[in-house]
Scaffold this active site. Structure first.
Site, PDB file in Angstrom:
ATOM      1  N   GLU A 188      68.933  76.414  17.671  1.00  0.00           N
ATOM      2  CA  GLU A 188      69.029  76.916  16.308  1.00  0.00           C
ATOM      3  C   GLU A 188      69.461  75.832  15.350  1.00  0.00           C
ATOM      4  OE1 GLU A 188      71.345  80.543  16.512  1.00  0.00           O
ATOM      5  OE2 GLU A 188      69.438  81.540  16.765  1.00  0.00           O
ATOM      6  N   GLU A 277      64.769  83.985  21.337  1.00  0.00           N
ATOM      7  CA  GLU A 277      65.856  84.956  21.530  1.00  0.00           C
ATOM      8  C   GLU A 277      65.518  86.172  20.690  1.00  0.00           C
ATOM      9  OE1 GLU A 277      69.811  83.501  20.555  1.00  0.00           O
ATOM     10  OE2 GLU A 277      69.384  81.588  21.535  1.00  0.00           O
TER      11      GLU A 277
HETATM   12  C1  IPT Z   1      72.204  82.970  18.548  1.00  0.00           C
HETATM   13  C2  IPT Z   1      72.498  81.787  19.443  1.00  0.00           C
HETATM   14  O1  IPT Z   1      71.389  80.957  19.619  1.00  0.00           O
HETATM   15  C3  IPT Z   1      72.979  82.251  20.778  1.00  0.00           C
HETATM   16  O2  IPT Z   1      73.487  81.153  21.473  1.00  0.00           O
HETATM   17  C4  IPT Z   1      74.027  83.314  20.641  1.00  0.00           C
HETATM   18  O3  IPT Z   1      75.137  82.725  20.034  1.00  0.00           O
HETATM   19  C5  IPT Z   1      73.485  84.422  19.790  1.00  0.00           C
HETATM   20  O4  IPT Z   1      73.144  83.928  18.548  1.00  0.00           O
HETATM   21  C6  IPT Z   1      74.474  85.509  19.507  1.00  0.00           C
HETATM   22  O5  IPT Z   1      74.909  86.097  20.651  1.00  0.00           O
HETATM   23  S1  IPT Z   1      72.263  82.529  16.852  1.00  0.00           S
HETATM   24  C7  IPT Z   1      71.554  83.896  15.999  1.00  0.00           C
HETATM   25  C8  IPT Z   1      72.556  84.937  15.731  1.00  0.00           C
HETATM   26  C9  IPT Z   1      70.989  83.451  14.705  1.00  0.00           C
END
Ligand code: IPT
Length: 963
Positions: A188, A277
């Site tokens: 990110e 994700e």
């Molecule tokens: C995303 C992160 O890439 C992941 O590592 C984790 O922190 C997740 O959020 C939240 O559980 S960031 C996303 C909220 C934009």
């Protein structure tokens, strides 16, 4: 004719792109191709480091496979692998080769995400303390120096880790016969000075180390970051917000996004719509009121249906659910706001059924991997948002129905709609389609399965298989709700129904229409025509559908267990809690899985089957039914599970704050004698010493500071001690002067300035001792507290003028190894944590017990604290592993799961509790209750789990540490 032929060939073999290094992974605008097969990447996130028992990794892999996933995405943790400069440790719990091997064996692809920065609610996003504190120029970036940039200090800092982890990943690429298909660079991250160059440096170094698979970035949203810096691009989506779900109101949903398709088309034309994700649950924070139970409700089954289907509607063909299995952020791995459990409300503890239904659909119906958007329709049916996707080659359509806006999600909407090549208004029998508030469903039309043709089904498709020459289609719907299916079938159709559901069939013009409302269970409908056409439909109600399994049978060659490669899926099993695996050997069907009660099952499989084994035991009850299916009872016997009563156990106690004693010898503390810092937060006072724990190598956990000053009748008596302490949100600090407790600072702020009045009587002539015990809650994450608030990063702790020297250490008990098994506590006082300690301070309590749990069962265990509020902090150590941190006045976590492998289920276990009393009330100085409980008993599970719990002699004794 010739021309037409060429056209067809061109259509079937679209122009594929690849990264110039390998054609093993290719893509077009519709989807990925893995080894030449068009693939819908259906993935779940799992962090091996959050399950520090390597023998259990296969358990998660098997459960992902059984859910119909084809991929697991994994973060690697820089801090764990490279804890000290120059040290790269890929052994023990950091040895991921068994994970890659198990993934390959079970038939699961792997997306590797080694960071270096990973976020992930872990301290400093995984960046080790020794790197987070490297010197740099004034910060324009995330941390102290120019972390996550092409800065030379930082560049040097990631080399060892990257070389180690990438070499391992590289070795396990699909091109080397391994399971790894994609490599994520960074996490990110953003466009910015030095940042694009950094991402390129990481990628180039990976290629030097042998990486040939495509690299990609995950943007934090639709932000156009690093779009062309790697081979592929995706963005992450958490439509219900990503953190602190324990405080969210599950009744409130924000708008359902509709920008995804257009954004992908504009940003990465010609590339698949990829969500590296997608919200699978949510993290939770210290102090939440609803905990993960709330997360499971908020990000529950309805969310999966509405939002995951919306992802499909937007053309996604690669989706990774963060998390599939959350696990435990054990030890001091959490970031400052996260507590020990990373349950995440993830599907392995909830919502598994819906994920499986979606994933088996995706695994089975490959027409869905290549679709064009035909229309979105928000007008025909008021309040319903309808998307039509169509496969350009087969012309199969998929209509996705969902509420048009969150405002109507509490309303049930009944309607009819025109679908398919024939533009049929369905249901034809005059009943309605029903959208139940927060719900979504998919209607497929004009779809071939095997040699049969479905015109449409308003019931949801689960899977299909070929059964001894006839095609079996498996569908499901809600109990009592009407559904309609139409097949191409000509001639007089004979219909045989076996099962509880009433089904009517009607033939018209080469179409055969079924109408039914599912009853509980499964119902088989066999349709045959005189010309020998055979179609079987298995109708399940929703709950029964979630208990249907379609294990793979290994093929030959390489990648034998991968669907789409040589594995086959010739049978389904209905009725079980979990089917992990199957083999079909001559005439014996072998199934492996888990069961928690006597379970009647039905198997729909090839007629060669003559016997059945379950977890290697012959099942005697197997019988064949009139319709050619098999039924059997999978036996379960309730084992004797005896767990120790920790409240009546013998505990041994010792004080763990000897630092407050005047004659304390300084055991295992380091002098805090540095006088310069690169921190941008200057000390307030107390020069010349810099009392920032990170500078001394202490990056997390309980910290003890000890300082002394001289006082006698000729010097002016101090009237107060000022302490400015900082340990990130949720930290606390306690202060002592010469064994007198002065009080605590515990406000949930990142930093506190306190004045503790000093009375003349508490001073002694000569050397006076000040002790501060504080929590360092872990580093923060990017985008949150990274800049400009003291304490977010610099854990300064500054003591009054006139102190002559400082020493720093972790808890005495940890330094001495009292948390380790094998430590000899026989001379310690007998006292329980329920009796507690006499005044504010720190105590260590030890007990041991024998476990002798039955073999061949999966019995998950948790240690449970009382939820009663007191003002104390306690760390739980199981066989030396710190598996929990309880903050009674902040919460919410009271139950701490500890896996077999950390616990020895067939031997002696050592459990230790530290108790840091922050208040002077009775409830602050004792742990109200503490129990070991079983969270279920399943026959099956993963067997042969090895424990690896080094003891005191190995970890301390060799270093000459006194008992
Ligand atoms: C995303 C992160 O890439 C992941 O590592 C984790 O922190 C997740 O959020 C939240 O559980 S960031 C996303 C909220 C934009």
């Amino acid at each position: 004719m010739v021309q037409l032929f060429i056209l067809l060939v061109a259509n079937c073999q679209p122009q594929l792109s690849y990264n110039g290094l390998t054609t093993a992974i290719e893509w077009d605008n519709y989807s990925f191709f893995i080894l030449g097969n068009r693939t819908f990447i259906q993935s779940g996130e799992f962090h091996m480091w959050r399950l520090p028992v390597p023998s259990l990794w296969r358990d998660i892999i098997q459960k992902a496979k059984a859910a119909g996933l084809n991929t697991i995405s994994v973060y690697f943790h820089w801090g764990l692998i490279n804890p000290r400069p120059g040290e790269v440790d890929l052994t023990g719990i950091n040895d991921y080769q068994p994970f890659f091997d198990a993934a390959k064996e079970e038939g699961i692809w792997v997306i590797a995400r080694p960071g270096p920065y990973i976020n992930s609610e872990t301290s400093t996003g995984g960046i080790p303390g020794h790197v987070a504190w490297i010197p740099g120029d004034p910060p324009w970036n995330l941390y102290n120096g120019e972390l996550r940039s092409n800065d030379t200090f930082y560049h040097a800092a990631w080399q060892d880790y990257w070389t180690g982890v990438i070499s391992l990943i590289s070795k396990n690429q699909v091109t080397n016969g391994g399971p790894v298909i994609l490599l994520q660079i960074e996490n990110e991250y953003y466009n910015g000075p030095g940042q694009n160059q950094y991402v390129d440096q990481l990628r180039q170094r990976a290629i030097q180390l042998g990486v040939v698979i495509p690299t990609f970035v995950n943007d934090a949203g639709e932000f156009d970051n690093l779009v062309n810096d790697t081979d592929l691009y995706g963005f992450d989506a958490y439509p219900l917000s990503a953190s602190g779900c324990g405080n969210a109101n599950p009744a409130i949903w924000p708008a359902i996004p509709t920008t995804w398709r257009a954004y992908f088309d504009a940003t990465v034309p010609g590339k698949p719509h990829f969500f590296p994700e997608f919200q699978g649950g949510s993290a939770d924070n210290w102090g939440s009121t609803g905990g993960y139970a709330n997360c499971r409700e908020l990000v529950g089954y309805n969310f999966q249906r509405v939002f995951y289907h919306q992802m499909w509607a937007d053309g996604a063909t690669a989706e990774n659910f963060y998390m599939f299995y959350g696990g435990t952020t054990w030890s001091q791995l959490p970031y400052s706001q996260g507590y020990t459990s990373y349950d995440y409300g993830a599907p392995i503890t909830a919502k598994y059924g819906e994920l499986k239904l979606q994933s088996l659909f995706l695994r089975s119906f490959t027409d869905f991997y290549m679709t064009d958007l035909i229309k979105t329709d928000t007008t025909t049916v008021p309040n319903v948002f309808i998307t039509q996707l169509q496969n350009p080659l087969s012309k199969s359509s998929f209509y996705i129905f969902r509420p048009n806006s969150v405002a109507t999600t509490n309303t049930t909407i009944n309607f009819q709609y025109n679908i398919g090549q024939a533009n049929t208004l369905v249901p034809q029998n005059g009943a309605s389609l029903t959208l139940l508030g927060r719900d979504s469903f998919v209607i497929a039309t004009d779809l071939s399965f095997g040699t049969s043709k479905l015109q449409y089904s308003t019931a949801s498709l689960l899977t299909f298989l070929e059964l001894d020459g006839s095609d079996l289609l498996v569908v499901y719907g809600y109990t009592g709700m009407p559904y309609e299916m139409a097949f191409e079938l000509s001639g007089a159709v004979t219909q045989i129904i076996t099962g509880p559901t009433q089904v009517t069939g009607k033939a018209t013009n080469g179409t055969y229409i079924l109408n039914f409302s599912p009853s509980t269970g499964v119902t088989l409908v066999n349709l045959t025509t005189p010309s020998g056409q055979d179609i079987a439909v298995l109708i399940a109600d929703y709950n029964a559908a979630t208990q249907i399994w379609q294990p793979t049978i290994a093929g030959r060659g390489n990648f034998v267990n991968y669907v789409g490669m040589s594995a086959s899926t010739p049978l389904i099993v209905s009725g079980l809690y979990l089917v992990r695996n199957a083999s079909l050997d001559e005439q014996n069907l072998a199934l492996w899985g888990d069961v928690g009660e006597n379970t009647k099952i039905e198997i729909f499989g090839p007629s060669v089957i003559a016997s059945l084994t379950w977890n290697n035991d012959l099942v005697q009850t197997l019988t064949q039914t009139g319709t050619g299916t098999w039924q059997a009872i999978i036996p379960f016997s309730t084992p004797l599970v005896s767990l120790p009563d920790l409240e009546s156990a013998t505990w041994r106690y010792r004080d763990s704050l000897p630092e407050i004693q005047p004659d304390f010898d300084g055991f295992a503390m380091v002098p805090a004698n540095q006088t310069t810092t690169t921190s941008v937060f200057p000390p307030y006072y107390g020069e010349p010493w810099i009392l920032y724990a990170d500078q001394y190598g202490f990056h997390a956990g309980n910290l003890v500071w000890r300082g002394t000053f001289m006082h006698n009748s000729s010097t002016t008596a101090p009237t107060a001690i000022n302490i400015s302490s900082s340990g990130a949100v949720n930290y606390a600090a306690s202060v002592w002067l010469n064994t007198n407790y002065l009080g605590a600072s515990d406000t949930r702020a990142r930093t506190n300035n306190n004045t503790f009045p000093v009375s003349d009587e508490s001073l002694i002539d000569g050397e006076n001792t000040v002790v501060v015990l504080q929590d360092h809650m872990g580093g923060d994450l990017s985008g949150q507290d990274m800049c400009c608030t003291p304490g977010g990063r610099a854990r300064d702790l500054q003591q009054p003028r006139g102190l002559q020297g400082y020493y720093l250490g972790g808890l005495y008990g940890e330094r001495a190894g009292w948390h380790l098994p094998g430590y000899d506590d026989s001379l310690w006082e007998e006292r329980t944590p329920f009796q507690g300690i006499a005044q504010p301070g720190v105590g260590f309590f030890r007990t041991t017990f024998q476990l002798d749990l039955p073999e061949n069962y999966d019995i998950p265990l948790s240690f449970v604290f009382d939820s009663t509020i007191g003002h104390y902090r306690s760390q739980l150590y199981v066989n030396g592993w710190q598996m929990g941190k309880r903050i009674a006045n902040i919460g919410p976590q009271t139950a701490f799961p500890v896996h077999e492998g950390i616990l020895d289920y067939h031997g002696i276990n050592t459990v230790v509790l530290s108790l840091w009393a922050l208040g002077n009330g009775t409830a602050d100085r004792a742990i109200p209750s503490f129990k070991l409980v079983a969270n279920g008993t399943y026959a099956g599970g993963i067997q042969g789990i090895s424990t690896n719990n080094p003891d005191w002699t190995e970890l301390r004794g060799n270093f000459g540490v006194p008992l």
